[in-house]
Design a protein around this motif. Sequence first.
Motif, PDB file in Angstrom:
ATOM      1  N   VAL A  76      28.435  42.251  35.587  1.00 49.26           N
ATOM      2  CA  VAL A  76      29.147  41.044  35.998  1.00 49.26           C
ATOM      3  C   VAL A  76      30.264  40.803  34.991  1.00 49.26           C
ATOM      4  O   VAL A  76      30.011  40.723  33.786  1.00 49.26           O
ATOM      5  CB  VAL A  76      28.215  39.816  36.032  1.00 49.26           C
ATOM      6  N   ILE A  77      31.485  40.682  35.488  1.00 49.24           N
ATOM      7  CA  ILE A  77      32.646  40.488  34.621  1.00 49.24           C
ATOM      8  C   ILE A  77      33.248  39.122  34.928  1.00 49.24           C
ATOM      9  O   ILE A  77      33.832  38.916  36.002  1.00 49.24           O
ATOM     10  CB  ILE A  77      33.716  41.590  34.832  1.00 49.24           C
ATOM     11  N   PRO A  78      33.106  38.125  34.037  1.00 51.38           N
ATOM     12  CA  PRO A  78      33.677  36.803  34.303  1.00 51.38           C
ATOM     13  C   PRO A  78      35.198  36.865  34.362  1.00 51.38           C
ATOM     14  O   PRO A  78      35.839  37.611  33.606  1.00 51.38           O
ATOM     15  CB  PRO A  78      33.213  35.967  33.102  1.00 51.38           C
ATOM     16  N   PHE A  79      35.790  36.068  35.255  1.00 57.75           N
ATOM     17  CA  PHE A  79      37.244  36.056  35.451  1.00 57.75           C
ATOM     18  C   PHE A  79      37.711  34.618  35.586  1.00 57.75           C
ATOM     19  O   PHE A  79      37.133  33.849  36.340  1.00 57.75           O
ATOM     20  CB  PHE A  79      37.612  36.850  36.704  1.00 57.75           C
ATOM     21  N   GLY A  80      38.744  34.240  34.820  1.00 63.84           N
ATOM     22  CA  GLY A  80      39.313  32.894  34.913  1.00 63.84           C
ATOM     23  C   GLY A  80      40.662  32.912  35.593  1.00 63.84           C
ATOM     24  O   GLY A  80      40.777  32.750  36.801  1.00 63.84           O
ATOM     25  N   THR A  81      41.729  33.149  34.795  1.00 62.43           N
ATOM     26  CA  THR A  81      43.068  33.289  35.380  1.00 62.43           C
ATOM     27  C   THR A  81      43.662  34.667  35.101  1.00 62.43           C
ATOM     28  O   THR A  81      44.762  34.969  35.552  1.00 62.43           O
ATOM     29  CB  THR A  81      44.026  32.212  34.835  1.00 62.43           C
ATOM     30  N   GLY A  82      42.967  35.486  34.328  1.00 61.49           N
ATOM     31  CA  GLY A  82      43.438  36.848  34.086  1.00 61.49           C
ATOM     32  C   GLY A  82      44.565  36.942  33.072  1.00 61.49           C
ATOM     33  O   GLY A  82      45.328  37.902  33.094  1.00 61.49           O
ATOM     34  N   THR A  83      44.686  35.958  32.157  1.00 64.99           N
ATOM     35  CA  THR A  83      45.784  35.974  31.193  1.00 64.99           C
ATOM     36  C   THR A  83      45.402  36.594  29.855  1.00 64.99           C
ATOM     37  O   THR A  83      46.222  36.633  28.941  1.00 64.99           O
ATOM     38  CB  THR A  83      46.303  34.542  30.944  1.00 64.99           C
ATOM     39  N   SER A  84      44.169  37.084  29.697  1.00 66.57           N
ATOM     40  CA  SER A  84      43.756  37.687  28.432  1.00 66.57           C
ATOM     41  C   SER A  84      44.528  38.986  28.191  1.00 66.57           C
ATOM     42  O   SER A  84      45.055  39.589  29.122  1.00 66.57           O
ATOM     43  CB  SER A  84      42.254  37.941  28.429  1.00 66.57           C
TER      44      SER A  84
END
Length: 467
Positions: A76-84
């Motif tokens: 499982v890979i958490p994802f927010g807005t992808g700005t990392s």
Amino acid sequence: MADAVGRPSSEAKCALFARLAARFGKRFSTGTALREQHANTLTWIATQPPDAVLFAETTAEVVEAVKLCAAARVPVIPFGTGTSLEGHVNAPFGGVSLDLSRMNRILAVHEEDLDCVVEPGVTRKALNDHLRDQGLFFAIDPGADASLGGMAATRASGTNAVRYGTMRDNVLSLNAVLANGTLLNTGQRARKSASGYDLTHLLIGSEGTLGIITELTLKLHGIPETILSAVCPFATLEGACNATIIAMQMGLPLARIELADEVQIRACNAYSHLTFAEQPTLFLEFHGSAAATREQVETFAEIAREQGGGQFAWAERQEDRSKLWQARHDAYWAARGLRPGAEVVTTDVCVPISALAACVGETRADIDRTGLLAPIVGHVGDGNFHVMPLFDAGSAEERRAVQGFLDRLTERALLMQGTCSGEHGVGQGKIRYLAQEHGAGVDVMIAIKKALDPLNILNPGKIFALP
């Protein structure tokens, strides 16, 4: 699946995906474009898409999804807005990208206590828009409109950190779903606690490898009476750094102090339609009462003059300040314009403030010797700066030159008792430097990871490679 466990069987994965599709409907997808979008990264790290994407809308759904994935041994890979910026959202072992962007509710604002409770998908701009009429703001500003859950997971920082600290200093407590589906609450709303292990700060900066953040309690601040922004050019990069060092050593309460070298200023002028002198430049902001900000400005102006600083350009109106700081936040996109068609790798290091001038100066000299085009920008009030080499992705020679430069940059920072990253985090991109910085500490981190996530399903392949 992950290094130490082995991959799930194709039958287990297919059965899991059938259950997730039946349970979540159109919020579960295996479409190629969506999967690639959820592994996109602004680095030279190759994109590694997940096998599927799931949009969660509640904590209960995160718990359910994690339990199902754990049973099937699917990552499982958490994802927010992808700005990392270090490959944090890549899926090197496949699995499910758990998109939390729809968990975007502001659950409570406690004006009298200067705190709020939010879901992880709330972005910093959305929170500040909500708070503005109450005379409050959330201080951490990494530039991108990142999600607050992602900012906590990567221990984000930004332009205001010199006065207000990083995410580490601004999260009072959080809720997170562990690898077995347990919902963990790490604390209450009290400003301090001496009760038990500090689980909040264990999870902050863990990059989704120990738990999936589903709720945060954050510190807030009152909007200052007066905010003044300024730009000051310097004759030399050393002078700009020394002015910063002196200001910090004097205890001058600057809200922001940002460095852009002459290469970055040239890029910003072209991209943001500005007319700054193409010299090393400091961007500053002063917060406080009218009298206090005037005193801060006068003190810093005297420091700047002694270090070769030029004429200040002021911005007091909100729209002028916004334009100024937007130009700083657009530094990455401006840098790309210096060499159209080239790729950019953005990296950061952080050193003690007394070592700032030496580290920046040696880095600039290294760039020039190597023949790279690489602007320098930085949150220099806390010793943190970024370098953005541009290179031809098809040239093995240029890629080797950039990698050699990045290795020397990190070694330089560590020799000065600094760190390989002040705010970008480790992800995949900086795994190679972790042992050099932490030594036996990496073994402790691995032991914690194995204790909390024995199946290695939470964002595997990040921070370190499991033995």
